[in-house]
Scaffold this motif. Structure first.
Motif, mmCIF file in Angstrom:
data_model
loop_
_atom_site.group_PDB
_atom_site.id
_atom_site.type_symbol
_atom_site.label_atom_id
_atom_site.label_comp_id
_atom_site.label_asym_id
_atom_site.label_seq_id
_atom_site.Cartn_x
_atom_site.Cartn_y
_atom_site.Cartn_z
ATOM 1 N N PRO A 54 0.806 -1.233 0.000
ATOM 2 C CA PRO A 54 0.000 0.000 0.000
ATOM 3 C C PRO A 54 0.833 1.273 0.000
ATOM 4 N N PHE A 55 1.906 1.340 0.809
ATOM 5 C CA PHE A 55 2.710 2.560 0.846
ATOM 6 C C PHE A 55 3.394 2.815 -0.490
ATOM 7 N N THR A 56 3.834 1.755 -1.147
ATOM 8 C CA THR A 56 4.459 1.923 -2.461
ATOM 9 C C THR A 56 3.434 2.402 -3.479
ATOM 10 N N LEU A 57 2.252 1.799 -3.476
ATOM 11 C CA LEU A 57 1.202 2.224 -4.411
ATOM 12 C C LEU A 57 0.713 3.637 -4.115
ATOM 13 N N PHE A 58 0.637 4.018 -2.827
ATOM 14 C CA PHE A 58 0.284 5.396 -2.491
ATOM 15 C C PHE A 58 1.293 6.361 -3.076
ATOM 16 N N ALA A 59 2.574 6.047 -2.882
ATOM 17 C CA ALA A 59 3.621 6.950 -3.376
ATOM 18 C C ALA A 59 3.582 7.076 -4.896
ATOM 19 N N ILE A 60 3.329 5.969 -5.579
ATOM 20 C CA ILE A 60 3.227 6.015 -7.044
ATOM 21 C C ILE A 60 1.964 6.779 -7.456
ATOM 22 N N GLY A 61 0.854 6.492 -6.793
ATOM 23 C CA GLY A 61 -0.409 7.139 -7.136
ATOM 24 C C GLY A 61 -0.427 8.620 -6.853
ATOM 25 N N GLU A 62 0.297 9.052 -5.826
ATOM 26 C CA GLU A 62 0.308 10.467 -5.482
ATOM 27 C C GLU A 62 0.994 11.313 -6.545
#
Length: 108
Positions: A54-62
């Motif tokens: 989730p943290f990796t996907l959040f960072a990419i999505g942001e």
């Protein structure tokens, strides 16, 4: 601002390291020990699916959305464990998962 200075994986790693340091600090403060070795495999799997991905996907999505939308998505994340039991079909001998009834104001 940090998205301009760090790659998504660096940002996610930083969040995870800060979180690990906080947990270790709390364990030391309360004089508790680390879990037994046989639990570390379970902890690793849970942390990959609950934190790393989730943290990796959040960072990419942001990188592709506004800060407002990113905040809403991150704020909704703690409620995501409700989705999994509700989306699974009931097993034999088990009642189907359902939302708690808070409409009556009961404490159940």
């Amino acid at each position: 601002m940090s998205l301009e200075a760090f790659a998504p994986l660096q940002l996610a790693s930083g969040r995870l390291i800060v979180g690990a340091l906080v947990v270790l600090g709390m364990l030391a403060l309360k004089r508790l020990t680390l879990p037994s070795r046989k639990l570390w495999g379970h902890i690793a799997v849970a942390s990959v699916f609950g934190n790393v991905i989730p943290f990796t996907l959040f960072a990419i999505g942001e990188q592709h959305t506004t800060a407002t939308i990113a905040g809403v998505i991150q704020g909704a994340t703690p409620s995501s464990p409700w989705v999994s039991p509700l989306s699974r079909s009931p097993r034999k001998g088990r009642r189907p998962a359902r939302w708690p009834d808070w409409s009556e104001g009961s404490s159940d």
